[in-house]
Design a protein around this motif. Structure first.
Motif, mmCIF file in Angstrom:
data_model
loop_
_atom_site.group_PDB
_atom_site.id
_atom_site.type_symbol
_atom_site.label_atom_id
_atom_site.label_comp_id
_atom_site.label_asym_id
_atom_site.label_seq_id
_atom_site.Cartn_x
_atom_site.Cartn_y
_atom_site.Cartn_z
ATOM 1 N N ILE A 202 -5.380 -71.384 68.377
ATOM 2 C CA ILE A 202 -4.397 -70.139 68.397
ATOM 3 C C ILE A 202 -4.411 -69.979 69.760
ATOM 4 O O ILE A 202 -5.777 -69.364 70.049
ATOM 5 C CB ILE A 202 -4.646 -69.439 67.115
ATOM 6 N N GLU A 203 -3.523 -69.408 70.558
ATOM 7 C CA GLU A 203 -3.802 -68.629 71.800
ATOM 8 C C GLU A 203 -2.951 -67.564 71.775
ATOM 9 O O GLU A 203 -1.570 -67.799 71.981
ATOM 10 C CB GLU A 203 -3.639 -69.735 73.118
ATOM 11 N N ASN A 204 -3.287 -66.424 72.142
ATOM 12 C CA ASN A 204 -2.671 -65.316 72.462
ATOM 13 C C ASN A 204 -1.747 -64.812 71.420
ATOM 14 O O ASN A 204 -0.501 -64.496 71.626
ATOM 15 C CB ASN A 204 -2.059 -65.323 73.959
ATOM 16 N N ALA A 205 -1.964 -65.062 70.156
ATOM 17 C CA ALA A 205 -0.750 -64.868 69.083
ATOM 18 C C ALA A 205 -0.363 -63.375 69.032
ATOM 19 O O ALA A 205 -1.401 -62.905 68.957
ATOM 20 C CB ALA A 205 -1.098 -65.519 67.939
ATOM 21 N N LEU A 206 0.818 -63.042 68.684
ATOM 22 C CA LEU A 206 1.083 -61.611 68.646
ATOM 23 C C LEU A 206 0.902 -61.416 66.980
ATOM 24 O O LEU A 206 1.608 -61.871 66.186
ATOM 25 C CB LEU A 206 2.473 -61.161 68.979
ATOM 26 N N LEU A 207 0.233 -60.316 66.511
ATOM 27 C CA LEU A 207 -0.125 -59.765 65.428
ATOM 28 C C LEU A 207 0.263 -58.307 65.180
ATOM 29 O O LEU A 207 -0.552 -57.515 65.250
ATOM 30 C CB LEU A 207 -1.583 -60.066 65.065
ATOM 31 N N PRO A 208 1.406 -58.124 65.278
ATOM 32 C CA PRO A 208 1.981 -56.549 65.179
ATOM 33 C C PRO A 208 1.287 -55.817 64.038
ATOM 34 O O PRO A 208 1.260 -56.501 62.704
ATOM 35 C CB PRO A 208 3.388 -56.560 65.029
ATOM 36 N N GLY A 209 1.052 -54.531 64.134
ATOM 37 C CA GLY A 209 0.557 -53.835 62.964
ATOM 38 C C GLY A 209 -1.014 -53.909 62.775
ATOM 39 O O GLY A 209 -1.307 -53.180 61.917
ATOM 40 N N VAL A 210 -1.656 -54.588 63.475
ATOM 41 C CA VAL A 210 -2.898 -54.704 63.353
ATOM 42 C C VAL A 210 -3.586 -53.378 63.721
ATOM 43 O O VAL A 210 -3.485 -53.016 64.842
ATOM 44 C CB VAL A 210 -3.707 -55.785 64.078
ATOM 45 N N PRO A 211 -4.417 -52.605 63.088
ATOM 46 C CA PRO A 211 -4.929 -51.523 63.630
ATOM 47 C C PRO A 211 -6.018 -51.597 64.448
ATOM 48 O O PRO A 211 -6.804 -52.833 64.630
ATOM 49 C CB PRO A 211 -5.721 -51.002 62.415
ATOM 50 N N ALA A 212 -6.159 -50.740 65.415
ATOM 51 C CA ALA A 212 -7.502 -50.769 66.386
ATOM 52 C C ALA A 212 -8.792 -50.744 66.026
ATOM 53 O O ALA A 212 -9.870 -51.160 66.428
ATOM 54 C CB ALA A 212 -7.114 -49.671 67.844
ATOM 55 N N GLU A 213 -8.912 -50.118 64.795
ATOM 56 C CA GLU A 213 -10.185 -50.002 64.211
ATOM 57 C C GLU A 213 -10.152 -50.022 62.747
ATOM 58 O O GLU A 213 -9.065 -50.084 62.178
ATOM 59 C CB GLU A 213 -10.886 -48.638 64.370
ATOM 60 N N GLY A 214 -11.139 -50.622 62.052
ATOM 61 C CA GLY A 214 -11.112 -50.535 60.882
ATOM 62 C C GLY A 214 -12.104 -51.896 60.123
ATOM 63 O O GLY A 214 -12.773 -52.360 60.908
ATOM 64 N N PRO A 215 -11.877 -51.758 58.635
ATOM 65 C CA PRO A 215 -13.160 -53.067 58.536
ATOM 66 C C PRO A 215 -12.277 -54.390 58.696
ATOM 67 O O PRO A 215 -11.418 -54.464 59.124
ATOM 68 C CB PRO A 215 -12.840 -52.938 56.779
ATOM 69 N N VAL A 216 -13.468 -55.223 58.673
ATOM 70 C CA VAL A 216 -13.043 -56.716 58.876
ATOM 71 C C VAL A 216 -13.060 -57.424 57.690
ATOM 72 O O VAL A 216 -14.163 -57.236 56.656
ATOM 73 C CB VAL A 216 -14.299 -57.477 59.941
ATOM 74 N N GLY A 217 -11.946 -58.099 57.335
ATOM 75 C CA GLY A 217 -11.983 -58.890 55.900
ATOM 76 C C GLY A 217 -11.836 -60.366 56.147
ATOM 77 O O GLY A 217 -11.583 -60.825 57.110
ATOM 78 N N LEU A 218 -12.810 -60.969 55.283
ATOM 79 C CA LEU A 218 -12.837 -62.604 55.376
ATOM 80 C C LEU A 218 -12.196 -62.780 54.038
ATOM 81 O O LEU A 218 -12.582 -62.458 52.983
ATOM 82 C CB LEU A 218 -14.236 -62.868 55.380
ATOM 83 N N GLN A 219 -11.169 -63.798 54.204
ATOM 84 C CA GLN A 219 -10.485 -64.233 53.127
ATOM 85 C C GLN A 219 -10.263 -65.818 52.828
ATOM 86 O O GLN A 219 -10.445 -66.400 53.684
ATOM 87 C CB GLN A 219 -9.170 -63.683 52.763
ATOM 88 N N HIS A 220 -10.211 -65.942 51.725
ATOM 89 C CA HIS A 220 -9.968 -67.436 51.245
ATOM 90 C C HIS A 220 -8.611 -67.735 50.569
ATOM 91 O O HIS A 220 -7.916 -66.868 49.970
ATOM 92 C CB HIS A 220 -10.900 -67.836 49.966
ATOM 93 N N HIS A 221 -7.899 -68.688 51.180
ATOM 94 C CA HIS A 221 -6.476 -68.912 50.946
ATOM 95 C C HIS A 221 -6.123 -69.867 49.632
ATOM 96 O O HIS A 221 -5.085 -70.239 49.258
ATOM 97 C CB HIS A 221 -5.618 -69.519 52.111
ATOM 98 N N GLY A 222 -7.240 -70.178 48.830
ATOM 99 C CA GLY A 222 -7.127 -70.912 47.779
ATOM 100 C C GLY A 222 -6.393 -70.161 46.578
ATOM 101 O O GLY A 222 -6.091 -68.938 46.714
ATOM 102 N N GLU A 223 -5.835 -70.878 45.758
ATOM 103 C CA GLU A 223 -5.238 -70.198 44.344
ATOM 104 C C GLU A 223 -5.560 -71.178 43.135
ATOM 105 O O GLU A 223 -5.756 -71.997 43.160
ATOM 106 C CB GLU A 223 -3.799 -69.776 44.610
ATOM 107 N N LYS A 224 -5.742 -70.077 42.014
ATOM 108 C CA LYS A 224 -5.811 -70.935 40.747
ATOM 109 C C LYS A 224 -4.474 -71.014 39.916
ATOM 110 O O LYS A 224 -3.756 -70.159 39.971
ATOM 111 C CB LYS A 224 -6.780 -70.156 39.913
ATOM 112 N N ARG A 225 -4.185 -72.326 39.396
ATOM 113 C CA ARG A 225 -3.209 -72.447 38.402
ATOM 114 C C ARG A 225 -3.642 -72.926 37.232
ATOM 115 O O ARG A 225 -4.439 -74.007 37.259
ATOM 116 C CB ARG A 225 -2.009 -73.467 39.071
#
Length: 77
Positions: free
Chosen positions: A32-55
Motif C-alpha cells: 500500500i503506498e500513500n493511501a488516503l485515510l480521511p478522519g484518522v486522528p493525529a493522536e490516540g490509541p493504536v489498535g490491532l485487529q483481526h478481520h475473521g468472523e464466526k458463523r
C-alpha cells in the motif's frame, strides 16, 4: 506476487502514517503506498485487529489465531 508468508510463519509489517496517508511494507514488499485515510486522528490509541468472523460458532474468515510480537512505535518528525 503474494507478499504474505505461509500459515505458521511470521510476517513483518512496516506501517507508516504521515498525516492521513498510510504506506504499508509487508515482508519487504510495498503493498500500500500513500493511501488516503480521511478522519484518522493525529493522536490516540493504536489498535490491532483481526478481520475473521464466526458463523454458527465456527471461524468463517481467516484463521482464528492471530499473534503479535515485537511491536515498535516511532514518532516521525
Amino acid at each position: 506476487t503474494q507478499a504474505d508468508k505461509p500459515v505458521g510463519e511470521w510476517n513483518h509489517f512496516e506501517i507508516t502514517m504521515r498525516g492521513d496517508r498510510e504506506t504499508v511494507v509487508l515482508n519487504g514488499k510495498k503493498v500500500i503506498e500513500n493511501a488516503l485515510l480521511p478522519g484518522v486522528p493525529a493522536e490516540g490509541p493504536v489498535g490491532l485487529q483481526h478481520h475473521g468472523e464466526k458463523r454458527d460458532g465456527k471461524w468463517a474468515g481467516p484463521p482464528s489465531l492471530v499473534q503479535f510480537k515485537n511491536i515498535y512505535i516511532k514518532k516521525l518528525k
